[in-house]
Design an enzyme around this catalytic site. Sequence first.
Site, short mmCIF file in Angstrom:
data_model
loop_
_atom_site.label_atom_id
_atom_site.label_comp_id
_atom_site.label_asym_id
_atom_site.label_seq_id
_atom_site.Cartn_x
_atom_site.Cartn_y
_atom_site.Cartn_z
N LYS A 114 0.81 -1.23 0.00
CA LYS A 114 0.00 0.00 0.00
C LYS A 114 0.85 1.27 0.00
O LYS A 114 0.42 2.30 -0.53
CB LYS A 114 -0.95 0.00 1.20
CG LYS A 114 -1.98 -1.14 1.18
CD LYS A 114 -3.12 -0.89 0.22
CE LYS A 114 -4.14 -2.02 0.22
NZ LYS A 114 -5.16 -1.88 -0.83
N GLU A 148 -9.78 5.60 3.44
CA GLU A 148 -10.58 4.50 3.96
C GLU A 148 -9.63 3.32 4.16
O GLU A 148 -8.58 3.26 3.52
CB GLU A 148 -11.67 4.11 2.97
CG GLU A 148 -11.23 3.14 1.86
CD GLU A 148 -10.14 3.68 0.93
OE1 GLU A 148 -10.05 4.91 0.79
OE2 GLU A 148 -9.39 2.87 0.34
N SER A 206 1.72 -9.61 -0.85
CA SER A 206 1.35 -8.20 -0.75
C SER A 206 1.58 -7.60 0.63
O SER A 206 1.71 -6.38 0.76
CB SER A 206 -0.11 -8.02 -1.15
OG SER A 206 -0.95 -8.84 -0.36
C1 LIG Z 1 -1.65 -6.92 2.64
C2 LIG Z 1 -2.82 -6.63 1.75
N1 LIG Z 1 -2.92 -7.29 0.59
C3 LIG Z 1 -3.96 -7.07 -0.25
C4 LIG Z 1 -4.96 -6.17 0.08
C5 LIG Z 1 -6.11 -6.02 -0.87
O1 LIG Z 1 -6.07 -4.82 -1.56
P1 LIG Z 1 -5.73 -4.78 -3.12
O2 LIG Z 1 -6.63 -5.77 -3.78
O3 LIG Z 1 -6.04 -3.37 -3.49
O4 LIG Z 1 -4.30 -5.13 -3.28
C6 LIG Z 1 -4.88 -5.45 1.29
C7 LIG Z 1 -5.92 -4.46 1.63
O5 LIG Z 1 -6.01 -3.94 2.69
C8 LIG Z 1 -3.79 -5.69 2.14
O6 LIG Z 1 -3.66 -5.05 3.32
#
Ligand SMILES: Cc1ncc(COP(=O)(O)O)c(C=O)c1O
Length: 410
Positions: A98, A120, A388
């Site tokens: 993020k 948000e 992620s």
């Molecule tokens: C670690 C992590 N991965 C994935 C996501 C999902 O978001 P996005 O689909 O925008 O990557 C989030 C959302 O809060 C997250 O904290």
Amino acid sequence: MTDTTVPTDANVQTGLGRFGEFGGRYVPEALVAALEELDEQRLKANHDPGFIGELAELHRSYTGRPSIITEVPRFAEHCGGARVVLKREDLNHTGSHKINNVLGQALLTKRMGKTRVIAETGAGQHGVATATAAALLGLDCVIYMGRVDTERQALNVARMRLLGAQVVPVDHGSRTLKDAVNEAFRDWVANVEHSHYVLGTVTGPYPFPEMVRDFHRIIGVEARQQVLDAYGRLPDAICACVGGGSNAMGIFHRFIDDSGVRLIGLEAAGEGLESGRHAARFSGQAIPGVLHGAFTYVLQDEDGQTVESHSVSAGLDYPSVGPEHSFLRDSGRAEYDSITDDEAMEAFRLLARTEGILPAIESAHALAGAMKVGRDLGPEGFVLVSLSGRGDKDVDSAARWFGLLDEGEV
Ligand SMILES: Cc1ncc(COP(=O)(O)O)c(C=O)c1O
């Protein structure tokens, strides 16, 4: 914001930020000027060596980019023996991908002469990243978060408050991410002269889907070069979890022209597609409609009312998905599968036990996807996974899920 099933001619902005038929800009009049200013500034910034240099330096010296790739052979034994490599966005400052988007938008906020940011958050990672950037750049910061999410991600609420942000729990609707987005838009309409809404994923009205993707594109740009350098070939498949879809778009985008690379997005099947308690837009009953300013797939009933989603992971618990994913899916360039809470938690435990890495529960959905696709590909296969985020925020949830704490320790 109002949910409608099909856009009428009156609110269609043709040509603006469309991915095929998806995307667009469906917003109240009060926001149009702010979105136009944002678009102008970000397009200018894309060609401004000063902006590009400042963001690159923050990535290097603050976020810790480039993030490394890590091969996970003991985990891969459970993926049909295919090679599995993780792109380690979990190692970024604040613990997830993020921060890539937030630093870019925070710099744009300063360029627009605004002094306050709104965001948000579901899992809290986007809120933490925004509170961090606000502290770094001296901006006031308000974060909206569904009440349910403040409870399952209490650690991140404390982190945001320590960083000086005001966290506002939202008690409407399902009290999760969708409701937090509604509140953030309401605040933005009321305070648009001095506030910027740092939208946290690749959805919302144009230019957000394109701008947020562009700030996350670095994930795929780095990863592509890193796998070529290390293995001399591209992966057969890339797995990434899809809430709104920002980490997935970030890693997919650089590979879109590599037709031999399968792009696989993993949505949350929650308690199972049949249970109705899930957030699987593409595998579930989603049909195109408008939510939060974009025309895209939305989980909705026959009256066009948005259906509540569910997932063990707060970050995937969202009834809609970024419009570029809707386009990639309908055009056949990307595939989407769904992973149940049980499957994700099993992958979470497996990565911890075999490799000593605690993933975010969101990312565990991508790992479970890699287990499935790895078994299809067999020992010659090569799967790249977007890890992620890290699982620190999820330790409490995971400990409860696996029953690891004795009474009194909970
Ligand atoms: C670690 C992590 N991965 C994935 C996501 C999902 O978001 P996005 O689909 O925008 O990557 C989030 C959302 O809060 C997250 O904290």
